[in-house]
Design a protein around this motif. Structure first.
Motif, mmCIF file in Angstrom:
data_model
loop_
_atom_site.group_PDB
_atom_site.id
_atom_site.type_symbol
_atom_site.label_atom_id
_atom_site.label_comp_id
_atom_site.label_asym_id
_atom_site.label_seq_id
_atom_site.Cartn_x
_atom_site.Cartn_y
_atom_site.Cartn_z
ATOM 1 N N LEU A 170 0.827 -1.209 0.000
ATOM 2 C CA LEU A 170 0.000 0.000 0.000
ATOM 3 C C LEU A 170 0.859 1.257 0.000
ATOM 4 O O LEU A 170 0.558 2.233 -0.700
ATOM 5 N N LEU A 171 1.934 1.259 0.778
ATOM 6 C CA LEU A 171 2.816 2.420 0.800
ATOM 7 C C LEU A 171 3.502 2.621 -0.544
ATOM 8 O O LEU A 171 3.614 3.742 -1.037
ATOM 9 N N ASP B 202 -3.947 6.740 2.373
ATOM 10 C CA ASP B 202 -5.175 6.880 3.164
ATOM 11 C C ASP B 202 -5.746 5.513 3.514
ATOM 12 O O ASP B 202 -6.214 5.288 4.644
ATOM 13 N N GLU B 203 -5.726 4.629 2.559
ATOM 14 C CA GLU B 203 -6.205 3.271 2.799
ATOM 15 C C GLU B 203 -5.356 2.583 3.865
ATOM 16 O O GLU B 203 -5.877 1.912 4.766
ATOM 17 N N ALA B 204 -4.043 2.773 3.776
ATOM 18 C CA ALA B 204 -3.151 2.181 4.773
ATOM 19 C C ALA B 204 -3.441 2.737 6.161
ATOM 20 O O ALA B 204 -3.491 1.995 7.146
ATOM 21 N N VAL C 176 -12.783 6.364 -3.335
ATOM 22 C CA VAL C 176 -13.245 4.969 -3.298
ATOM 23 C C VAL C 176 -14.544 4.873 -2.505
ATOM 24 O O VAL C 176 -15.518 4.231 -2.929
ATOM 25 N N VAL C 177 -14.578 5.514 -1.322
ATOM 26 C CA VAL C 177 -15.789 5.484 -0.491
ATOM 27 C C VAL C 177 -16.955 6.121 -1.238
ATOM 28 O O VAL C 177 -18.073 5.597 -1.228
#
Length: 953
Positions: free
Chosen positions: A633-634, A640-642, A897-898
């Motif tokens: 993810l990084l 933000d997801e991380a 995404v949300v």
């Protein structure tokens, strides 16, 4: 509790936007806003915060309604508004501002005005109209729920009839005070249907906002676990949050304030409230009716009062629960001991007659009620039954909790072993196993140590050895240890003595030793496991052997790592062992990540996370899966997801070693974004863990890389030097391979370059820097490296140590591009731009800076953006490097995404399930989305997203 405590406002961006927009509309046409919410939710602080920042220097007039019986203090808010006006008018005479009649009334001389309410209202309306024509005016009436009839009439009249521009009318209402026949209910309902009236209903703060509020009150950085605990107890009510954060957890004087409100309830309502407080989390209509001594009509009336007053929520259509745990705790604590025991006994007797033996929640409640009713035999039996039922349903947290109840009651019962058919040692063993699966390392080690202390290894070597195997697994989670415990366990049950026990111990040994550096011992265990596993058709043991061989290539005689992990997944499924299956997925995703296949790795982890949730293993395995997910993810820039995943995992209070790894990734992102408060607290803790010995250093040494980045960002080069010296001292002590070597070397070289650049003429700095640089580079001797990751790091390190040619830096950029590491691409592009400028390649520098800027904006890497802008300004490249408005209304990648899932009509809970986060986290994102889009509903957000193209892939 009239009004809100404290000036701090956290969150509420969408609500602030609503009020600001209402003020803007009021410049053209009078506008009304009704702000509602329970006591302490932050109505006054929200309005006050917005009023302080309104443009145009509006005249703000405030009147408050005071509680005075059931009808409010007569004309209270009207008098308050007039006095507020006089205070702001200064030395001008009251009569010149208010006129004769209102001045006389305010001074108490015109008593006829009280009788002629219509005349007084006309005078007030005329005054407000005059003021609004002269200057933008805000009229705020606080606590409308306590307003007298005349004040209500004035507010409603203004809202209905004042169409002139320049007036914003705001009223705050405490929803818990509006009982069914409250006179304000009908009026508010009518006003809420008018187009020129906007309603703002304040809900609770999210868990993240609770953490922000606690930190903002001077408590420093707040861990997600602490924020989660305060959020749970406070229900997200800011007043309750502050009370908890300012005390030792006892909520200070808040219970007394809460009980003042309870004392004003009718007698029947107080009786029902006490009974529901004893019930616990929730109680059904049927059970409640058997516990309280009220007729059906009286009970229904009492419950209606409690729901209307905001004390209870209706759940499931046939049950009730407290709106806030703190209120329940206050009410429960106010009961006399005899009252509590009597009510708990009634609940226990009712549940014993009506419970479904397969209903885990009800069986657990039965155990609790019997225990507090001081019936230890019944409580112990019920707790034991609950523990077994919870274990069978993989509810390991509940199983552990109930087993600890059994242990606490053991000495209070004449023959506890006879009641449940197990001795105390067996209960301790089960508690240790439940704690392991629940992810509670401290409890697991405590119970296992107690069980070992009660056993004689000479008389029961197999049982003792299995407990040692459990202890080894727990120690491995705690600090990457466990080698000594598993060695002792294997010695107690030699090969050929008991194959079943030996197989279990070998499985534990594989999971403990796979992270150890003793390859000879691991190879021996792996070979024996393969032979014994095939002989016994032991799929679980064979799966673990494949995991070990896949992870340690030195042990692999056939097949790739990916093939071995695939076989481990197949065997774990055959064995029906969910923990082994999750372990295989976990290691497979690590391998895919090492190969630069980050998207595939995340796909495997998503499947693993879903399986962990479904099998009750989220708490014990969720932190591990999150740690593994953070690397890809990084690199992919999905920060933000991380952060969402990290916050979720840290809130579950994971085992120490995994908590440290989670804190490392969290610190990495926050440092890169210029948010230093949390890393400055967590990084010293990580250094301390790394200093406890080789296993922990191997796992946590990467924290020094983040610390170096922080020191450089803060221009604290003395601290950078100290960190490098500590790192080198540890490397001298261990002189062993660690996977963090390339990261540590690269961060060290960058820090030393920055230190040298900050003092280019200081010879002492030059000497120290050269010495440290040589020592740092020597660490590469203990890095085998493999795959695309190796190539990227070696190119970057070559650029740092080379002659400073632009081609070297461009090669490093391409190395990072090959593995998709967004942050490293951006950082290296900036350095490449600096090199280009030194050779007067201005167009090349501008191109590289533009590329870096785009990536840094995507990451939200504020310090890097500042560096880009400063470099562009110094080189007069600013027209090409001005920070552009981020696309998508400033929404982060995670918020987009949300929004896309929300636009499909999904609820917060459904979005949470799809994105593998909590509904609370989704609520936080939805609030932020509403604020950035300046909308008030999901429908508005969806419509705007369609119009703006935000839903396009």
């Amino acid at each position: 509790m009239s009004g809100d405590v404290g000036p701090l406002l956290v969150g509420r961006e969408s609500e602030r936007t609503v009020l600001r927009d209402a003020y803007r509309r009021s410049r053209a046409q009078a506008t009304t806003v009704l702000v509602s919410g329970e006591a302490g939710i932050g109505k006054s602080r929200l309005v006050g915060s917005v009023l302080q920042e309104l443009p145009g220097e509006p005249l703000v007039l405030t009147g408050g309604c005071l509680e005075f019986g059931t009808t409010g203090l007569p004309f209270g808010p009207i008098a308050g508004v007039l006095r507020s006006l006089l205070r702001q008018a200064g030395p001008m005479g009251a009569r010149s501002v208010l006129g004769d009649r209102l001045t006389s009334w305010l001074e108490g001389g015109d008593t006829d005005a009280i009788g002629d309410r219509g005349r007084l209202l006309r005078e007030l309306v005329a005054l407000v109209e005059r003021l609004a024509t002269e200057r933008p005016t805000v009229l705020l009436i606080e606590d409308l729920h306590w307003a007298d009839e005349a004040s209500r009439d004035l507010f409603v009249h203004l809202a209905r009839n004042l169409g002139r521009a320049g007036l914003l009318l705001i009223g705050t209402v405490r929803t818990g005070e509006l009982v069914v026949r409250h006179p304000l209910r009908q009026l508010l309902g009518e006003l809420g249907r008018r187009a020129e009236v906007t309603t703002v209903d304040l809900g609770p703060l999210s868990r993240r906002e609770v953490g922000d509020l606690v930190a903002a009150r001077g408590n420093g950085a707040v861990s997600p676990a602490v924020a989660a605990a305060i959020h749970r107890r406070s229900g997200g009510n800011p007043l309750f949050v502050e009370a908890l954060s300012d005390s030792d957890g006892s909520a200070g004087g808040l219970p007394a304030l809460l009980l003042e409100r309870v004392a004003r309830l009718p007698d029947a309502a107080r009786e029902v409230l006490g009974a529901i407080a004893v019930a616990g989390s929730r109680v059904s209509d049927t059970v409640l009716a058997t516990v309280v001594d009220l007729s059906p009509d009286d009970l229904a009336g009492a419950v209606r009062v409690l729901v209307d007053r905001g004390q209870l929520d209706v759940v499931g259509g046939n049950g009730y629960r407290f709106r806030h745990d703190l209120i329940r705790e206050a009410v429960y604590g106010d009961l006399l001991p005899g009252e509590r025991r009597r009510l708990h006994r009634r609940y226990a007797e009712t549940l014993a007659r009506t419970r479904d033996p397969g209903d885990l929640d009800l069986v657990a409640e039965l155990a609790r009620h019997w225990s507090i009713a001081d019936e230890p035999e019944q409580a112990l039996t019920a707790a034991w039954q609950t523990a077994l039922l919870a274990r069978d349903r993989t509810a390991f947290d509940e199983a552990l909790r109930q087993l600890e109840v059994v242990l606490s009651l053991w000495s209070k019962v004449a023959d506890p072993g006879g009641l449940i058919g197990r001795d105390r040692g067996e209960v301790l063993e089960l508690a240790g196993a439940a704690a392991f699966e629940a992810g509670d390392n401290d409890a697991g080690l405590r119970h296992v140590h107690a069980a070992l202390a009660a056993l004689d290894p000479g008389r029961e070597p197999r049982r003792y050895a299995l407990l040692l195997g459990r202890r080894a697994r727990l120690e491995s989670r705690a600090n990457a240890g466990g080698a000594e415990s598993i060695t002792e366990a294997l010695a107690l049950v030699p090969a050929g003595q008991d194959d079943a026990v030996r197989a279990r111990l070998l499985g534990d040994a594989l999971m403990v030793l796979v992270l150890d550096d003793d390859l000879v011992r691991l190879a021996a265990v792996c070979a024996e496991s393969q032979v014994l596993g095939e002989a016994r058709a032991d799929h679980l043991l064979l799966a673990r052997a494949h995991i070990a061989r896949a992870y340690r290539p030195e042990l692999r005689s056939a097949g790739t790592a990916e093939e071995n992990y695939g076989e481990a997944v197949r065997l774990a499924r055959l064995a029906g062992d969910d923990p082994a299956l999750l372990t295989a997925w976990q290691y497979l995703s690590i391998e895919l990540s090492w190969q630069g296949r980050d998207h595939e790795a995340l796909g495997v982890l998503a499947e693993a996370a879903e399986h962990a949730e479904a099998t009750g293993l989220r708490r014990s395995r969720g932190s591990m899966l999150t740690v593994v997910a953070c690397d890809p993810l990084l690199r992919l820039g999905r920060w933000d997801e991380a952060l969402d995943l990290l916050e979720e995992a840290l809130a579950d209070s994971p085992p120490p070693l995994f908590r440290a790894s989670l804190q490392f990734y969290q610190a990495w992102i926050l440092v890169a974004r210029g948010e230093w408060a949390v890393p400055r607290t967590s990084l010293p803790e990580l250094y301390a863990i790394a200093a406890t010995g080789w296993p922990a250093f191997k796992m946590q040494s990467a924290a020094y890389a983040v610390g170096l980045d922080l020191a450089v960002a803060a221009a604290d080069f003395d601290e950078a030097g100290r960190l490098i010296d500590r790192l080198l001292a540890a490397d001298d002590e261990y002189r062993r391979e660690t996977p963090a070597v390339p990261l540590l070397v690269l961060s060290g070289l960058r820090a030393l370059r920055a230190a040298r650049g900050a003092a280019p003429r200081n010879q002492a700095v030059a000497v120290r820097t050269a010495y440290r640089r040589q020592r740092v580079l020597a660490m590469l001797e203990r890095w085998p490296g493999r795959g695309p990751m190796e190539a990227a790091y070696r190119l970057a390190i070559a650029a740092e140590t080379g002659p400073g040619q632009l081609a070297d830096w461009d090669a490093a950029v391409e190395g990072w591009r090959a593995i998709g590491d967004v942050q490293q691409i951006a950082v290296t592009l900036v350095t490449a731009a600096e090199v280009a400028l030194r050779s007067s390649n201005r167009s090349g520098a501008a191109t590289r800076l533009r590329q870096a800027q785009e990536l840094a904006e995507r990451l939200g890497a504020a310090p890097l953006l500042t560096r880009i802008e400063e470099l562009g300004a110094r080189a007069r490249l600013s027209p090409g490097t001005e920070r552009a408005q981020r696309p998508g209304h400033g929404l982060t990648a995670r918020e987009l995404v949300v929004l896309r899932v929300l636009a499909q009509g999904r609820s917060n809970r459904e979005i949470a399930a799809e994105l593998f986060v909590s509904p609370n986290t989704v609520a936080h994102h939805v609030k932020s989305i509403f604020a950035k889009l300046a909308v008030n509903s999901r429908a508005e957000a969806t419509a705007l997203a369609h119009r703006s193209g935000l839903l396009d892939s």
